[in-house]
Design an enzyme around this catalytic site. Structure first.
Site, PDB file in Angstrom:
ATOM      1  N   HIS A  24       0.844  -1.201   0.000  1.00 64.52           N
ATOM      2  CA  HIS A  24       0.000   0.000   0.000  1.00 64.52           C
ATOM      3  C   HIS A  24       0.880   1.253   0.000  1.00 64.52           C
ATOM      4  CE1 HIS A  24      -3.218  -2.581   2.145  1.00 64.52           C
ATOM      5  NE2 HIS A  24      -3.695  -2.287   0.954  1.00 64.52           N
ATOM      6  N   CYS A  50      -2.693   0.286   9.773  1.00 61.56           N
ATOM      7  CA  CYS A  50      -3.734  -0.661   9.336  1.00 61.56           C
ATOM      8  C   CYS A  50      -4.648  -1.109  10.472  1.00 61.56           C
ATOM      9  CB  CYS A  50      -3.117  -1.928   8.750  1.00 61.56           C
ATOM     10  SG  CYS A  50      -1.732  -1.687   7.676  1.00 61.56           S
TER      11      CYS A  50
HETATM   12  N1  GLY Z   1      -2.621  -9.030   4.934  1.00 62.80           N
HETATM   13  C1  GLY Z   1      -3.053  -7.737   4.579  1.00 62.80           C
HETATM   14  C2  GLY Z   1      -3.408  -7.649   3.159  1.00 62.80           C
HETATM   15  O1  GLY Z   1      -2.784  -8.290   2.339  1.00 62.80           O
HETATM   16  O2  GLY Z   1      -4.334  -6.973   2.784  1.00 62.80           O
END
Ligand code: GLY
Length: 256
Positions: free
Chosen positions: A164, A251
């Site tokens: 991300h 997150c």
């Molecule tokens: N494990 C977090 C993701 O891949 O979205």
């Protein structure tokens, strides 16, 4: 100022979630302890927590940030790019929407993960990644602009090390950003004060500014001293088990 955060602990199926890391399977009991320490740190930053129950149906559901983008007046429900995660939004939506006067959602064919969105005061950086496609980014940009925010796009699809956008950048407050070296010269960051994350400590780029404190991952001494030298009040937390599942500090909560 943030006053609240929504969190969800990892479930017994946590180790079955998506990951690209080669760090081994996470130990769920340790992940739970690290999550609890994270919750206490949020409380120390002045947040009151909405603690949702663990959800075994969705191994990645502890990464609640991916399900929404929050502004003071509008909650935008996302449409995660990984099919196995799309049900996470419905599972959390009723809790999110009750805190906001208005809601919107990213619609098909758009996909968008909250981890790709970096709020920096009145500006939002929107990452285009393997999870957030151009249509999802466009829809979010439109919604945020309508709310009075400025936006810029950062395409990270060529940066193979990043899941991300926020795996590689963080807002440190004011006009200051932490950015990994590979992204530091991106046009979107011109005019910003860029603090380059030391080489080899890139995971630590995912840090979270909350009410005058900065949550950082422990185990990254060069980055930690750099931040302290800037006068930032850091609070270091163990994140080893979440890192194994490609997760970072941001997150684990939805802050508003
Ligand atoms: N494990 C977090 C993701 O891949 O979205």
């Amino acid at each position: 100022m943030f006053t609240r955060a929504i969190v969800r602990p990892p479930s017994s199926t946590f180790a079955d979630g998506l990951t690209s890391s080669a760090l081994g399977r996470p130990v769920v009991a340790l992940a739970l302890a690290q999550h609890e320490a994270y919750c206490r740190a949020l409380e120390e930053c002045g947040l009151s927590l909405v603690r949702l129950p663990a959800d075994e149906g969705y191994p990645d559901s502890t990464f609640v940030e991916d399900t929404a983008v929050l502004t003071p007046a509008l909650a935008i429900l996302t449409r995660p790019g990984a099919p196995s995660r799309q049900g996470e939004v419905e599972a959390i939506a009723s809790e999110i929407v009750r805190h906001f006067p208005a809601t919107a959602e990213i619609a098909e064919p758009g996909t968008l993960d909250g981890g790709d969105i970096c709020e920096a005061g009145s500006h939002f950086f929107i990452g285009i990644s393997e999870r957030t496609n151009e249509e999802g980014a466009r829809q979010l940009g439109f919604l945020l602009s309508r709310e009075g925010f400025t936006v810029s796009m950062v395409d990270i699809r060529e940066v193979r090390s990043l899941l991300h956008l926020k795996s590689g950048i963080a807002w440190l407050g004011g006009r200051r950003l932490a950015v990994i070296r590979e992204l530091a010269s991106h046009a979107a960051f011109h005019g910003w004060e860029v603090v380059i994350v030391p080489d080899g400590e890139e995971y630590a780029a995912n840090c979270v500014a909350i009410n005058g404190r900065l949550l950082i991952s422990s185990g990254f001494p060069h980055f930690e001293s750099l931040l302290k030298d800037l006068g930032l009040r850091v609070l270091a937390l163990d994140m080893t088990e979440f890192r194994k599942m490609d997760g970072g500090l941001s997150c684990l909560s939805l802050r508003f």
